[in-house]
Design a protein around this motif. Structure first.
Motif, PDB file in Angstrom:
ATOM      1  N   UNK A   1      41.494  44.221  39.938  1.00 12.92           N
ATOM      2  CA  UNK A   1      40.928  44.336  41.290  1.00 12.92           C
ATOM      3  C   UNK A   1      41.056  43.011  42.046  1.00 12.92           C
ATOM      4  N   UNK A   2      40.819  41.905  41.354  1.00 17.37           N
ATOM      5  CA  UNK A   2      40.965  40.596  41.992  1.00 17.37           C
ATOM      6  C   UNK A   2      42.422  40.337  42.387  1.00 17.37           C
ATOM      7  N   UNK A   3      43.356  40.726  41.535  1.00 16.23           N
ATOM      8  CA  UNK A   3      44.779  40.540  41.852  1.00 16.23           C
ATOM      9  C   UNK A   3      45.182  41.406  43.035  1.00 16.23           C
ATOM     10  N   UNK A   4      44.624  42.612  43.120  1.00 13.80           N
ATOM     11  CA  UNK A   4      44.938  43.485  44.253  1.00 13.80           C
ATOM     12  C   UNK A   4      44.433  42.872  45.550  1.00 13.80           C
ATOM     13  N   UNK A   5      43.258  42.271  45.520  1.00 16.65           N
ATOM     14  CA  UNK A   5      42.757  41.565  46.695  1.00 16.65           C
ATOM     15  C   UNK A   5      43.676  40.402  47.062  1.00 16.65           C
TER      16      UNK A   5
END
Length: 481
Positions: free
Chosen positions: A51-55
């Motif tokens: 999720x952090x990488x997608x952000x």
């Protein structure tokens, strides 16, 4: 405190925020059939780091990184609303809120932006729709993974059976193993068990019957409790209406082909022409992976600039149709060793454009070279436009198309200067515009379009199946037209 300690503290803080988001995302999905997206990327069943990488990836297309501190308030606001089945993009909510000058609170803005999914406007949760896979090769197994992944809410699509030819001893065990482990796409996300006595594979609680047959006429689907099902033919053995009609037996309502259809079989590229499917149409095709890769950006360019003519050259990963070592093949060159050679071959993608974009007047030609990589291909789309433009204008336009247009699930955009083919394994988009490789001079534009010819195409197949089954839920905020 040092700079490094500041950075680490910031990272731990974002991890903690993301951990608080995961149960909210999961509950919305399970209880309300709401899929939370971030710039068209699903956040359901994703890890903290994912999720952090997608952000972080948002900076590649939006120009700046998106923080979980910005999106969490919108996610929390969703929990207070009476939501129905839908897809809600919190990345788009955050972006459009920044541009809004009405002085609304996050809660007020969110309620207005997703009003079409709330209260009297919300659609009802539908009964699960049965799906049968006929064939269980590369595309069949990836479609199975996607169907199992999307069954989390208990509504929507439900994989009931796969139909294959008997392959010998421990056939079902070996097929389950191929579903469990994939040399390109990695481990199956979940658990798989096999009941040989009942010829059943249980994947994440989904009971999937394995039916052995060498011809559609041998299968009685009603004997397995299958009704009104959509059958996805992954074999490519039949491509015309007469051949595919063999599947229309009791229990099967519609047939979807994962190869280009022949004759009057409609070739559907989701995002472009799915609305042309007639309600009573029982047989349709999802065209080819390359057709799905080139048609959405071709439509985007036609809509904005007009296209007078074009040529597509695909540099395509090798497929199971080719030989590992030199051996007889019915095609002239495909008999030569796939992992050892570049192989010039034909592509039907250019001619298939006419079916997907019947209003396009431009003549599109095409050719293909198979190369020694197992997955991810690139299409080089060389277009003569109806007006002159600049590279900057084209890139800004395609970036916006990937973010806010109805084609945002089909077209992705990347500006990383060091991207290579393996970076796009697992991409869920039909194609990815490589900004660094794009060339524009006057009325000539050359687009380099990456595509995962296995997984990205399988996602397009699922979208078509969702559309014809009535479980393609609306997306909010609505894309710009």
């Amino acid at each position: 405190m040092t700079v490094n300690e500041d950075s680490f503290t910031n990272w731990k803080n974002r991890e903690e925020i993301t951990e608080s988001m995961i149960p909210i995302i999961g509950k919305l999905h399970r209880e309300r059939d709401v899929t939370v997206l971030l710039h068209s990327r699903s956040l359901v069943n994703k890890s903290v780091v994912s999720i952090l990488k997608t952000h972080r990836f948002a900076r590649q297309i939006a120009g700046e990184e998106l923080s979980v501190t910005e999106t969490l308030p919108f996610l929390q606001a969703l929990t207070t609303l009476d939501l129905g089945p839908s897809q809600i993009d919190i990345g788009m909510l955050a972006a459009t809120y920044k541009a809004d000058d009405r002085g609304l609170s996050v809660e007020e803005f969110t309620a207005g932006a997703v009003a079409g999914a709330t209260g009297a406007n919300k659609i009802e949760r539908c009964e699960p729709r049965d799906v049968v896979l006929y064939g269980f090769g590369r595309i069949g197994r990836l479609v199975a993974r996607l169907l199992i992944e999307k069954a989390g809410s208990g509504n929507g699509l439900r994989l009931r059976a796969i139909v294959v030819r008997q392959g010998g001893d421990q056939d079902i065990v070996k097929r389950a193993s191929l579903l469990r482990r994939d040399s390109i796409h990695g481990q199956f996300q979940g658990t798989i068990t096999v009941d040989e006595a009942s010829s059943t594979i249980v994947a994440n609680g989904n009971e999937i019957k394995v039916i052995y047959a060498s011809d559609p006429s041998e299968v009685d689907y009603t004997a397995y409790g299958i009704k009104n099902a959509i059958l996805v033919d992954n074999t490519g053995k039949w491509r015309d209406r007469e051949g595919l009609s063999k599947h229309l037996r009791p229990g099967i309502a519609k047939v979807v082909l994962t190869a280009p259809g022949k004759g009057d079989v409609p070739n559907i590229v989701h995002g472009v022409n799915q609305d042309m499917i007639k309600p009573d149409e029982q047989i349709l095709s999802c065209a080819s992976c390359t057709t799905n890769a080139i048609v959405p950006p071709l439509k985007a360019m036609e809509d904005e600039y007009g296209v007078l003519r074009g040529h597509v050259e695909t540099v395509h990963s090798f497929t199971n149709d080719q030989n590992l070592l030199d051996n007889y093949h019915s095609s002239d060159r495909r008999g030569r060793s796939a992992p050892l050679n570049m192989v010039i071959t034909e592509t039907g993608a250019a001619s298939a454009v006419a079916k997907a974009l019947p209003d396009l007047q431009a003549k599109i030609t095409g050719s293909s070279i198979r190369v020694p990589v197992p997955d991810v291909s690139i299409a080089i789309l060389n277009l003569q436009l109806a007006r002159e433009t600049t590279r900057e204008e084209v890139l800004d336009y395609l970036r916006n198309v990937s973010l806010t247009s109805p084609l945002r699930r089909q077209i992705d955009f990347i500006s990383a200067p060091d991207a290579v083919s393996s970076d796009f394994i697992g991409s869920r988009h039909a194609s990815i515009v490589d900004a660094g490789a794009t060339k524009v001079e006057g009325d000539n534009a050359i687009l380099y379009l990456w595509y995962d010819n296995e997984f990205g195409y399988s996602c397009q197949v699922i979208r078509v199946v969702q559309h014809v089954s009535g479980v393609e839920y609306p997306t909010f905020p609505a894309p710009a037209v």
